[in-house]
Scaffold this motif. Structure first.
Motif, PDB file in Angstrom:
ATOM      1  N   ASN A 187      -0.393 -32.110 -25.254  1.00 27.51           N
ATOM      2  CA  ASN A 187      -0.716 -32.827 -26.491  1.00 27.51           C
ATOM      3  C   ASN A 187      -2.127 -33.407 -26.365  1.00 27.51           C
ATOM      4  O   ASN A 187      -2.329 -34.456 -25.765  1.00 27.51           O
ATOM      5  CB  ASN A 187       0.319 -33.940 -26.710  1.00 27.51           C
ATOM      6  N   THR A 188      -3.104 -32.713 -26.941  1.00 27.93           N
ATOM      7  CA  THR A 188      -4.486 -33.162 -26.810  1.00 27.93           C
ATOM      8  C   THR A 188      -4.779 -34.384 -27.670  1.00 27.93           C
ATOM      9  O   THR A 188      -5.712 -35.138 -27.369  1.00 27.93           O
ATOM     10  CB  THR A 188      -5.471 -32.034 -27.143  1.00 27.93           C
ATOM     11  N   GLY A 189      -4.005 -34.584 -28.722  1.00 28.84           N
ATOM     12  CA  GLY A 189      -4.154 -35.815 -29.489  1.00 28.84           C
ATOM     13  C   GLY A 189      -3.766 -37.022 -28.652  1.00 28.84           C
ATOM     14  O   GLY A 189      -4.461 -38.048 -28.643  1.00 28.84           O
ATOM     15  N   LYS A 190      -2.656 -36.904 -27.937  1.00 25.13           N
ATOM     16  CA  LYS A 190      -2.228 -37.964 -27.019  1.00 25.13           C
ATOM     17  C   LYS A 190      -3.299 -38.188 -25.955  1.00 25.13           C
ATOM     18  O   LYS A 190      -3.653 -39.329 -25.641  1.00 25.13           O
ATOM     19  CB  LYS A 190      -0.902 -37.584 -26.362  1.00 25.13           C
ATOM     20  N   LEU A 191      -3.806 -37.098 -25.402  1.00 24.93           N
ATOM     21  CA  LEU A 191      -4.825 -37.198 -24.364  1.00 24.93           C
ATOM     22  C   LEU A 191      -6.047 -37.941 -24.887  1.00 24.93           C
ATOM     23  O   LEU A 191      -6.606 -38.804 -24.203  1.00 24.93           O
ATOM     24  CB  LEU A 191      -5.195 -35.800 -23.878  1.00 24.93           C
ATOM     25  N   ASN A 192      -6.463 -37.624 -26.104  1.00 22.33           N
ATOM     26  CA  ASN A 192      -7.624 -38.276 -26.691  1.00 22.33           C
ATOM     27  C   ASN A 192      -7.405 -39.777 -26.851  1.00 22.33           C
ATOM     28  O   ASN A 192      -8.274 -40.591 -26.520  1.00 22.33           O
ATOM     29  CB  ASN A 192      -7.937 -37.632 -28.044  1.00 22.33           C
ATOM     30  N   ARG A 193      -6.224 -40.147 -27.321  1.00 20.84           N
ATOM     31  CA  ARG A 193      -5.937 -41.575 -27.508  1.00 20.84           C
ATOM     32  C   ARG A 193      -5.947 -42.319 -26.178  1.00 20.84           C
ATOM     33  O   ARG A 193      -6.506 -43.409 -26.058  1.00 20.84           O
ATOM     34  CB  ARG A 193      -4.586 -41.747 -28.206  1.00 20.84           C
ATOM     35  N   ILE A 194      -5.313 -41.714 -25.174  1.00 19.16           N
ATOM     36  CA  ILE A 194      -5.268 -42.357 -23.856  1.00 19.16           C
ATOM     37  C   ILE A 194      -6.670 -42.450 -23.256  1.00 19.16           C
ATOM     38  O   ILE A 194      -7.097 -43.504 -22.795  1.00 19.16           O
ATOM     39  CB  ILE A 194      -4.338 -41.583 -22.907  1.00 19.16           C
ATOM     40  N   ALA A 195      -7.389 -41.326 -23.265  1.00 21.03           N
ATOM     41  CA  ALA A 195      -8.701 -41.270 -22.624  1.00 21.03           C
ATOM     42  C   ALA A 195      -9.647 -42.323 -23.173  1.00 21.03           C
ATOM     43  O   ALA A 195     -10.359 -43.003 -22.417  1.00 21.03           O
ATOM     44  CB  ALA A 195      -9.300 -39.874 -22.783  1.00 21.03           C
ATOM     45  N   HIS A 196      -9.659 -42.483 -24.475  1.00 20.91           N
ATOM     46  CA  HIS A 196     -10.587 -43.450 -25.066  1.00 20.91           C
ATOM     47  C   HIS A 196     -10.104 -44.879 -24.876  1.00 20.91           C
ATOM     48  O   HIS A 196     -10.920 -45.793 -24.726  1.00 20.91           O
ATOM     49  CB  HIS A 196     -10.817 -43.108 -26.541  1.00 20.91           C
TER      50      HIS A 196
END
Length: 327
Positions: A187-196
């Motif tokens: 889930n790259t959307g999840k990854l984006n939220r976590i990363a930022h």
């Protein structure tokens, strides 16, 4: 968020952005652990440019190993790295169990054997009894008592569908001894939220030092563009240099070249995904002359399957063989 442990002393070998391989486990014909093959493979991956290596991930057949065999493999990998001059390369150990107590015990064993970090799945056997708060508490308790820092392993397919959401991982990232995650959920959307949210380390900035890692080579670029730290990929057992090259091209700003190589890597990764551990090891034998078979009850491939996995990985192996070692 910090890479320091709860006692104020983090591991000497720091995790940095890049490519990490969950190494397959090697067995002799009698199913004893093959230490020599473990050492050989470990050094091959290090020379390819890995920024960390993982023992006892899903590809490492952790569920097929005794506690003593886990330590044996970790020790063999650490010794091989040190003997080859890769003394600063971090080693992560899969330390998943169903109880908090046993998971902590595995983390202690891993540290004693030479691991620097632990990669840990959430417990799942009593899934229907666990509230969200119970899973969060599991990780907090584990991180507080583990002698090595924890990386959260989010892989719903391996844990009866338990899928930690971004809010949960962001909350857990506040613990000083939780230093990263591997998102095999894709889930790259999840990854984006976590990363930022955690200011994850990236190819261009160390930021907090927190590792937000994708779990499959077929979305390496997507992970990096979304602000992630890199990939922990089983394909790296077969094509470590190719996986590293995609990362390096992106880090150098050569996005178009990275996209072209990513397409080949993604096709190769599908071969690994479709073949599973048995297919991966079959392709290793066909293309590189080592790999062996998995422990029963995992099946041994038929001749037809061996030919299928050899062909499925032929393109990525051709690319791999065209690339020089990084070290």
């Amino acid at each position: 968020m910090s890479t320091n442990g709860v006692n104020g002393h983090g591991p000497e070998r720091k995790l940095v952005p890049g490519i990490n391989v969950p190494m397959v486990a090697f067995f002799k014909d009698n199913e004893d652990v093959d230490v020599e093959a473990t050492a050989k493979h470990t050094v091959r991956l290090a020379k390819a440019g890995m920024t960390a290596l993982t023992c006892q991930g899903s590809n490492g057949e952790a569920v097929h190993l005794t506690a003593e065999e886990r330590k044996q493999i970790i020790s063999a990998a650490r010794k091989a790295l040190d003997d080859a001059g890769f003394t600063s390369l971090p080693l992560i150990a899969g330390c998943s169990a169903q109880s908090t107590r046993e998971t902590i015990s595995l983390c202690k064993d891993a540290k004693a054997a030479g691991a620097d970090y632990a990669l840990t799945l959430p417990p799942n056997y009593y899934k229907t009894s666990y509230a969200r708060s119970d899973l969060l508490q599991f990780y907090k308790d584990l991180a507080t008592d583990s002698p090595i820092p924890i990386c959260i392993y989010n892989y719903p397919g391996a844990v009866a569908g338990i899928d930690l959401d971004s809010d949960a991982i962001i909350e857990l990232a506040k613990h000083p001894n939780i230093v990263g995650c591997k998102l095999t959920c894709g889930n790259t959307g999840k990854l984006n939220r976590i990363a930022h949210s955690v200011k994850a380390a990236t190819p261009k900035a160390s930021n907090s030092g927190w590792m937000c890692m994708g779990g499959s080579a077929d979305f390496t670029l997507q992970t990096l563009i979304a602000g992630g730290s890199g990939i922990i990929t089983g394909l790296g057992n077969i094509a470590p240099k190719a996986c590293v090259k995609v990362y390096d091209l992106y880090a150098e700003g050569k996005v178009e070249e990275a996209q072209k190589m990513q397409a080949i890597v993604a096709r190769g990764d599908w071969g690994v995904i479709a073949g599973g551990i048995s297919g991966t090891k079959s392709a290793m034998i066909s293309h590189f002359g080592y790999g062996g078979y998995s422990r029963r009850p995992l099946p041994r491939p038929t001749k037809e399957e061996d030919a299928r996995w050899k062909e499925a990985l032929a393109e990525i192996v051709e690319l791999e063989n065209s690339l020089p070692d990084k070290f």
